[in-house]
Motif scaffolding. Structure first.
Motif, mmCIF file in Angstrom:
data_model
loop_
_atom_site.group_PDB
_atom_site.id
_atom_site.type_symbol
_atom_site.label_atom_id
_atom_site.label_comp_id
_atom_site.label_asym_id
_atom_site.label_seq_id
_atom_site.Cartn_x
_atom_site.Cartn_y
_atom_site.Cartn_z
ATOM 1 N N LYS A 32 0.977 -1.276 0.119
ATOM 2 C CA LYS A 32 -0.152 -0.097 0.053
ATOM 3 C C LYS A 32 0.953 0.779 0.392
ATOM 4 C CE LYS A 32 -4.334 -1.825 2.087
ATOM 5 N NZ LYS A 32 -4.788 -2.128 3.386
ATOM 6 N N LYS A 33 2.217 0.983 0.698
ATOM 7 C CA LYS A 33 2.952 2.585 0.490
ATOM 8 C C LYS A 33 4.079 1.552 -0.129
ATOM 9 C CE LYS A 33 0.820 4.950 4.327
ATOM 10 N NZ LYS A 33 0.978 5.756 5.072
ATOM 11 N N ILE A 34 5.049 2.306 -0.633
ATOM 12 C CA ILE A 34 6.272 2.221 -0.929
ATOM 13 C C ILE A 34 6.980 3.230 -0.772
ATOM 14 C CG2 ILE A 34 7.950 1.719 -3.328
ATOM 15 C CD1 ILE A 34 5.501 0.498 -4.596
ATOM 16 N N ARG A 35 9.177 3.178 -0.271
ATOM 17 C CA ARG A 35 9.743 4.008 0.240
ATOM 18 C C ARG A 35 10.557 3.976 -0.634
ATOM 19 N NH1 ARG A 35 11.465 2.554 5.639
ATOM 20 N NH2 ARG A 35 10.831 0.816 4.986
ATOM 21 N N PHE A 36 11.696 4.369 -0.880
ATOM 22 C CA PHE A 36 12.869 4.398 -1.691
ATOM 23 C C PHE A 36 13.660 3.092 -1.183
ATOM 24 C CE2 PHE A 36 13.418 6.208 -5.891
ATOM 25 C CZ PHE A 36 13.535 7.580 -5.386
ATOM 26 N N ALA A 37 13.480 2.749 0.126
ATOM 27 C CA ALA A 37 14.376 1.284 0.456
ATOM 28 C C ALA A 37 13.666 0.047 -0.039
ATOM 29 C CB ALA A 37 14.419 2.189 2.253
ATOM 30 N N ASP A 38 12.471 0.287 0.235
ATOM 31 C CA ASP A 38 11.689 -0.896 -0.043
ATOM 32 C C ASP A 38 12.238 -1.275 -2.082
ATOM 33 O OD1 ASP A 38 10.200 -0.806 1.784
ATOM 34 O OD2 ASP A 38 9.262 1.040 1.145
ATOM 35 N N THR A 39 12.528 -0.335 -2.237
ATOM 36 C CA THR A 39 13.158 -0.073 -3.769
ATOM 37 C C THR A 39 14.471 -0.887 -4.164
ATOM 38 O OG1 THR A 39 13.448 1.742 -4.435
ATOM 39 C CG2 THR A 39 11.458 0.743 -4.864
ATOM 40 N N LEU A 40 15.175 -0.749 -3.043
ATOM 41 C CA LEU A 40 17.035 -1.132 -3.616
ATOM 42 C C LEU A 40 17.483 -1.735 -4.050
ATOM 43 C CD1 LEU A 40 19.751 0.329 -2.654
ATOM 44 C CD2 LEU A 40 19.889 -0.600 -0.975
ATOM 45 N N THR A 82 -5.048 8.059 -1.265
ATOM 46 C CA THR A 82 -3.882 7.046 -0.763
ATOM 47 C C THR A 82 -2.884 6.695 -1.180
ATOM 48 O OG1 THR A 82 -4.255 6.356 -3.377
ATOM 49 C CG2 THR A 82 -6.254 5.983 -1.107
ATOM 50 N N ALA A 83 -2.323 8.299 -1.688
ATOM 51 C CA ALA A 83 -1.061 8.225 -2.262
ATOM 52 C C ALA A 83 -0.183 8.025 -1.174
ATOM 53 C CB ALA A 83 -0.464 8.844 -3.210
ATOM 54 N N SER A 84 0.850 7.402 -0.914
ATOM 55 C CA SER A 84 2.141 8.112 0.859
ATOM 56 C C SER A 84 3.047 9.134 0.142
ATOM 57 C CB SER A 84 2.792 6.861 0.487
ATOM 58 O OG SER A 84 3.400 5.935 0.007
ATOM 59 N N ILE A 85 3.503 9.430 0.928
ATOM 60 C CA ILE A 85 5.232 10.370 1.214
ATOM 61 C C ILE A 85 5.973 9.791 1.038
ATOM 62 C CG2 ILE A 85 6.173 12.093 1.993
ATOM 63 C CD1 ILE A 85 3.618 13.230 0.769
ATOM 64 N N ILE A 86 6.558 9.315 -0.083
ATOM 65 C CA ILE A 86 7.892 8.243 -0.835
ATOM 66 C C ILE A 86 9.260 8.983 0.085
ATOM 67 C CG2 ILE A 86 9.131 7.006 -2.034
ATOM 68 C CD1 ILE A 86 6.124 7.001 -3.398
ATOM 69 N N SER A 87 9.892 8.270 1.009
ATOM 70 C CA SER A 87 11.693 8.743 0.752
ATOM 71 C C SER A 87 12.058 7.779 1.157
ATOM 72 C CB SER A 87 11.477 9.332 1.957
ATOM 73 O OG SER A 87 10.981 8.826 3.884
#
Length: 318
Positions: A184-192, A311-316
Motif C-alpha cells: 500500500k505504501k512504497i519507500r525508496f528503501a523498499d526498491t533498493l 491514498t498516495a504516500s509521501i515516499i522517502s
C-alpha cells in the motif's frame, strides 16, 4: 460531436454494455465512470418495469426484453445518423479538415479512440495529425500552422492560449505480478534490490525524476536507462522491474489492470500539466471545435481515473 440527447446517451451506454457484457469495459468505451453506466441501466429498468440484463458471475447478459431493445436501438442509431448527416449538410459540415498536433505519449490510445469516433460519426472529415515534442507543437500553434495542440508543461506565451488543462502526477509504475504490487505504501528503501527502468534526457519526465533521485541520494543497484516509453512499457509488462513515470504514460495499462500506479506527492516532484492549446487570434473551424470538445472529454476521463491523492504516500528513502 453527435447530438447528446438524454436518450442518445442512454443508447450509447446500453449498447456498450450489451456488446461487452461488462460495466467496466463499457464505461471505458463511453469515457464515464462505472457507477454512471450502472445508474443509467438501473434507471431504465425501473422506468420500463422490466429487467434488461441478467446479472451473472461472468458478467451481464441481455434478457429477452434487452435483446428487443438492443435491436431497436441499433435501428434507431442508424436512422438518427442519417438525420444528423442532413443537419450537418445544412450547417456546412459535409466537408472539412482538422490539423492538430500532440505528444507521442498520447498517440497509442488517446489519439486512436478520438479518430475512430470521428470516423464513425463524420466520415467526410479529413485529419492531419502531427506527433512531435511539446516545444515544436507549441511553435506550430503560435505560428498558426495547426488548429490546436496537446502539449506538456506549456510555457506562458503571449501567442499561446490554454483552453483546457489537467494535472498528471508522477508515480511508481509496478507490474501487477511484481513483488511490490501488493504494497500500500512504497519507500525508496523498499526498491533498493529491484531493477529500475530510468527515463533518459530525451523524455519529458527525465529532469524531474532525475532531480528527485538525486534529492534522495538514491542510486538503484540494478538499472536500465531508456529513451523510449514504448520499450519501457514492454519491459514492465515482462516484469523486468519498476519505473517512475507519469500517469499519462501508462494510463491505458493502469485501466486494464496490467500495472499498479502509486502517485508520488512531494514538493520536489510536481505533476505534469497536459494542456490543450490554441493561438488566441486563430479562428477555429466548427469541425476543429468539435474535435477539441471530444478531446476535452477524454482529458476529463483521464483526470477522473487518476488514483486519489489521499491514498498516495509521501515516499522517502528513510
Amino acid at each position: 460531436m453527435s447530438l447528446h440527447l438524454p436518450f442518445s446517451r442512454f443508447s450509447d451506454y446500453f449498447i456498450a454494455v450489451a456488446q461487452t457484457g461488462n460495466l467496466r469495459k463499457a464505461a471505458e468505451q463511453c469515457y464515464i465512470s462505472v457507477s454512471a453506466v450502472h445508474r443509467q441501466i438501473v434507471l431504465a429498468e425501473t422506468q420500463l418495469g422490466i429487467p434488461l440484463f441478467e446479472r451473472l458471475p461472468s458478467g451481464l447478459k441481455l434478457t429477452l426484453a434487452g435483446e428487443l431493445l438492443y435491436a431497436d436501438l441499433l435501428r434507431w442509431q442508424k436512422d438518427f445518423q442519417q438525420t444528423q448527416n442532413r443537419f450537418h449538410e445544412i450547417q456546412g459540415l459535409q466537408r472539412g479538415q482538422v490539423n492538430w498536433g500532440l505528444i507521442s505519449a498520447l498517440s497509442e490510445d488517446f489519439c486512436h479512440q478520438a479518430l475512430l469516433h470521428f470516423r464513425q460519426h463524420y466520415p467526410w472529415i479529413n485529419f492531419n495529425v502531427h506527433i512531435l515534442e511539446s516545444e515544436r507543437i507549441a511553435q506550430m500553434v503560435m505560428q498558426n500552422d495547426i488548429d490546436f495542440g496537446l502539449i506538456l508543461n506549456p510555457q506562458q506565451q503571449q501567442h499561446l492560449k490554454v483552453d483546457y488543462f489537467i494535472e498528471v502526477p508522477l508515480g511508481f509504475v509496478i507490474p501487477k505480478q511484481h513483488v511490490l504490487a501488493q504494497h500500500k505504501k512504497i519507500r525508496f528503501a523498499d526498491t533498493l534490490e529491484q531493477s529500475h527502468l530510468l527515463a533518459t534526457a530525451a523524455l519529458t519526465v527525465h529532469a524531474q525524476i532525475d532531480a528527485w533521485y538525486k534529492k534522495h541520494r538514491f542510486q538503484p543497484r540494478h538499472s536500465l536507462q531508456c529513451n523510449d516509453i514504448r520499450m519501457m512499457i514492454a519491459l514492465l509488462k515482462q516484469n523486468y522491474g519498476i519505473a517512475i513515470l507519469s500517469y499519462l504514460d501508462v494510463y491505458p495499462w493502469i485501466i486494464s489492470g496490467d500495472f499498479i500506479f502509486q502517485p508520488i506527492i512531494e514538493p520536489g516532484l510536481p505533476p505534469l500539466t497536459l494542456a490543450l492549446c490554441t493561438a488566441p487570434k486563430r479562428q477555429i473551424s466548427r469541425v476543429a471545435q468539435m474535435m477539441m470538445s471530444l478531446l476535452i472529454e477524454k482529458m476529463q476521463y483521464i483526470k477522473h481515473s487518476i488514483p486519489a491523492t489521499q491514498t498516495a504516500s509521501i515516499i522517502s528513502s528513510e
